[in-house]
Write a protein that holds these residues in place. Structure first.
Motif, PDB file in Angstrom:
ATOM      1  N   MET A   1       7.567  -9.946  -3.271  1.00  0.00           N
ATOM      2  CA  MET A   1       6.507 -10.302  -4.238  1.00  0.00           C
ATOM      3  C   MET A   1       6.820  -9.714  -5.597  1.00  0.00           C
ATOM      4  SD  MET A   1       3.090  -9.611  -1.889  1.00  0.00           S
ATOM      5  CE  MET A   1       1.958 -10.369  -3.052  1.00  0.00           C
ATOM      6  N   ASN A   2       6.578 -10.498  -6.662  1.00  0.00           N
ATOM      7  CA  ASN A   2       6.733  -9.919  -7.983  1.00  0.00           C
ATOM      8  C   ASN A   2       5.450  -9.192  -8.384  1.00  0.00           C
ATOM      9  OD1 ASN A   2       4.849 -11.724  -9.289  1.00  0.00           O
ATOM     10  ND2 ASN A   2       6.440 -13.304  -9.300  1.00  0.00           N
ATOM     11  N   PHE A   3       5.500  -8.509  -9.525  1.00  0.00           N
ATOM     12  CA  PHE A   3       4.399  -7.638  -9.940  1.00  0.00           C
ATOM     13  C   PHE A   3       3.086  -8.401 -10.067  1.00  0.00           C
ATOM     14  CE2 PHE A   3       1.846  -5.580 -13.257  1.00  0.00           C
ATOM     15  CZ  PHE A   3       1.730  -4.308 -12.723  1.00  0.00           C
ATOM     16  N   TRP A   4       3.118  -9.566 -10.699  1.00  0.00           N
ATOM     17  CA  TRP A   4       1.878 -10.291 -10.958  1.00  0.00           C
ATOM     18  C   TRP A   4       1.310 -10.916  -9.695  1.00  0.00           C
ATOM     19  CZ3 TRP A   4      -0.478  -8.625 -14.859  1.00  0.00           C
ATOM     20  CH2 TRP A   4       0.232  -8.197 -15.982  1.00  0.00           C
ATOM     21  N   GLU A   5       2.167 -11.248  -8.737  1.00  0.00           N
ATOM     22  CA  GLU A   5       1.671 -11.708  -7.440  1.00  0.00           C
ATOM     23  C   GLU A   5       0.923 -10.590  -6.721  1.00  0.00           C
ATOM     24  OE1 GLU A   5       4.935 -15.127  -6.147  1.00  0.00           O
ATOM     25  OE2 GLU A   5       5.314 -13.005  -5.679  1.00  0.00           O
ATOM     26  N   ILE A   6       1.421  -9.370  -6.878  1.00  0.00           N
ATOM     27  CA  ILE A   6       0.747  -8.210  -6.293  1.00  0.00           C
ATOM     28  C   ILE A   6      -0.612  -7.995  -6.947  1.00  0.00           C
ATOM     29  CG2 ILE A   6       0.838  -5.687  -6.089  1.00  0.00           C
ATOM     30  CD1 ILE A   6       3.905  -6.001  -5.783  1.00  0.00           C
ATOM     31  N   VAL A   7      -0.645  -8.100  -8.284  1.00  0.00           N
ATOM     32  CA  VAL A   7      -1.913  -7.943  -9.006  1.00  0.00           C
ATOM     33  C   VAL A   7      -2.933  -8.976  -8.530  1.00  0.00           C
ATOM     34  CG1 VAL A   7      -3.036  -8.162 -11.258  1.00  0.00           C
ATOM     35  CG2 VAL A   7      -0.889  -6.895 -11.057  1.00  0.00           C
ATOM     36  N   VAL A   8      -2.501 -10.229  -8.445  1.00  0.00           N
ATOM     37  CA  VAL A   8      -3.404 -11.302  -8.013  1.00  0.00           C
ATOM     38  C   VAL A   8      -3.913 -11.051  -6.601  1.00  0.00           C
ATOM     39  CG1 VAL A   8      -3.528 -13.759  -7.422  1.00  0.00           C
ATOM     40  CG2 VAL A   8      -2.414 -13.043  -9.549  1.00  0.00           C
ATOM     41  N   PHE A   9      -3.039 -10.613  -5.705  1.00  0.00           N
ATOM     42  CA  PHE A   9      -3.436 -10.326  -4.328  1.00  0.00           C
ATOM     43  C   PHE A   9      -4.492  -9.226  -4.285  1.00  0.00           C
ATOM     44  CE2 PHE A   9      -3.049  -7.636  -0.573  1.00  0.00           C
ATOM     45  CZ  PHE A   9      -3.257  -8.564   0.447  1.00  0.00           C
ATOM     46  N   LEU A  10      -4.245  -8.134  -5.006  1.00  0.00           N
ATOM     47  CA  LEU A  10      -5.182  -7.008  -4.973  1.00  0.00           C
ATOM     48  C   LEU A  10      -6.530  -7.393  -5.575  1.00  0.00           C
ATOM     49  CD1 LEU A  10      -2.842  -4.026  -5.966  1.00  0.00           C
ATOM     50  CD2 LEU A  10      -3.681  -4.628  -3.700  1.00  0.00           C
ATOM     51  N   VAL A  11      -6.489  -8.136  -6.667  1.00  0.00           N
ATOM     52  CA  VAL A  11      -7.739  -8.571  -7.301  1.00  0.00           C
ATOM     53  C   VAL A  11      -8.518  -9.479  -6.357  1.00  0.00           C
ATOM     54  CG1 VAL A  11      -8.706  -9.976  -9.160  1.00  0.00           C
ATOM     55  CG2 VAL A  11      -6.916  -8.303  -9.669  1.00  0.00           C
ATOM     56  N   ARG A  12      -7.821 -10.415  -5.736  1.00  0.00           N
ATOM     57  CA  ARG A  12      -8.485 -11.378  -4.849  1.00  0.00           C
ATOM     58  C   ARG A  12      -9.061 -10.717  -3.609  1.00  0.00           C
ATOM     59  NH1 ARG A  12      -4.348 -14.400  -3.730  1.00  0.00           N
ATOM     60  NH2 ARG A  12      -3.973 -13.556  -1.635  1.00  0.00           N
ATOM     61  N   GLU A  13      -8.326  -9.768  -3.046  1.00  0.00           N
ATOM     62  CA  GLU A  13      -8.720  -9.198  -1.763  1.00  0.00           C
ATOM     63  C   GLU A  13      -9.582  -7.934  -1.863  1.00  0.00           C
ATOM     64  OE1 GLU A  13      -8.151 -10.705   1.029  1.00  0.00           O
ATOM     65  OE2 GLU A  13      -6.950 -12.285   0.096  1.00  0.00           O
ATOM     66  N   GLY A  14      -9.465  -7.199  -2.972  1.00  0.00           N
ATOM     67  CA  GLY A  14     -10.124  -5.894  -3.005  1.00  0.00           C
ATOM     68  C   GLY A  14     -11.138  -5.642  -4.095  1.00  0.00           C
ATOM     69  N   VAL A  15     -11.070  -6.388  -5.198  1.00  0.00           N
ATOM     70  CA  VAL A  15     -11.949  -6.083  -6.331  1.00  0.00           C
ATOM     71  C   VAL A  15     -13.416  -6.287  -5.996  1.00  0.00           C
ATOM     72  CG1 VAL A  15     -12.663  -6.927  -8.600  1.00  0.00           C
ATOM     73  CG2 VAL A  15     -10.287  -6.382  -8.204  1.00  0.00           C
ATOM     74  N   GLY A  16     -13.737  -7.344  -5.262  1.00  0.00           N
ATOM     75  CA  GLY A  16     -15.140  -7.617  -4.929  1.00  0.00           C
ATOM     76  C   GLY A  16     -15.795  -6.469  -4.185  1.00  0.00           C
ATOM     77  N   VAL A  17     -15.087  -5.921  -3.199  1.00  0.00           N
ATOM     78  CA  VAL A  17     -15.623  -4.802  -2.425  1.00  0.00           C
ATOM     79  C   VAL A  17     -15.790  -3.570  -3.305  1.00  0.00           C
ATOM     80  CG1 VAL A  17     -15.165  -3.206  -0.523  1.00  0.00           C
ATOM     81  CG2 VAL A  17     -14.678  -5.645  -0.253  1.00  0.00           C
TER      82      VAL A  17
END
Length: 215
Positions: A1-17
């Motif tokens: 995964m590149n850096f921005w894919e990691i950012v998108v994953f973390l935002v999508r999966e963890g920011v709401g909680v």
């Protein structure tokens, strides 16, 4: 995964909680903090004593230990809480103790002359507190309340240790499967900073708005 894919994953999966946990914990902390701060100024020794014990216990022990105790120990006494509920209770109780000291010191910082003037106007004790003391004290509290809010937000990262799927939990999970440690935790730092920045600026803006024309 590149850096921005990691950012998108973390935002999508963890920011709401993380955001939900921050908001709910902040509400609990503010309610408890104001209640305990006012209770410490109560004319009744029992009320002051209860508030004092609460503040000293939760300020004098680790938030992490409190979190573990509420999530892992309470079930042994028949009270089982979900990870989210346990996290909100632990963080709310912990920061409520700190907020109570902010409230107490803010109230005590209101000039004595203001109280004397309100007495001269024949206001009741409740009216003095509601109309004179608290509006002025709240402005004095704002900088410290803002700091407590930022610290509360950053402390939400601890909840990953009780398997609550926040930002830090998702980062740890992703790191375990990809071993992209540098990228993942750099992205995590960036996301926490981006989320904290509006909180900081928002509190500064609120402080400026409330103090306009007062000094």
């Amino acid at each position: 995964m590149n850096f921005w894919e990691i950012v998108v994953f973390l935002v999508r999966e963890g920011v709401g909680v993380t955001i939900a946990l921050t908001i709910l914990s902040a509400i609990v902390a503010l309610v408890l903090g104001f209640a305990a701060g006012l209770a410490k100024r109560s004319p009744y020794a029992v009320v002051r004593g209860i508030a004092h014990i609460y503040v000293e216990v939760f300020r004098g022990t680790s938030l992490l230990v409190q979190l573990f105790w509420i999530y892992f120990v309470l079930p042994m006494f028949g009270l089982t809480l979900s990870a989210m509920t346990a996290a909100v209770v632990a963080i709310g109780l912990n920061f409520g103790a700190y907020v109570s000291e902010v409230v107490r010191s803010g109230i005590e910082s209101v000039p004595e002359g203001q109280l004397e003037a309100s007495v001269a106007l024949n206001l009741s004790k409740r009216q003095r507190m509601r109309r004179v003391v608290l509006p002025q004290a709240f402005i004095l509290m704002l900088p410290n309340l803002g700091n407590q809010l930022i610290e509360l937000f950053k402390s939400t990262s601890l909840v990953s240790l009780i398997t609550l799927t926040d930002l830090t939990y998702q980062a740890n999970l992703l790191n375990g499967s990809t071993l992209e440690t540098t990228k993942i935790y750099t992205a995590l730092l960036l996301i926490y900073f981006v989320l904290a920045w509006p909180l900081t600026k928002g509190m500064q803006l609120l402080e400026r708005k409330l103090t306009e024309g007062r000094y």
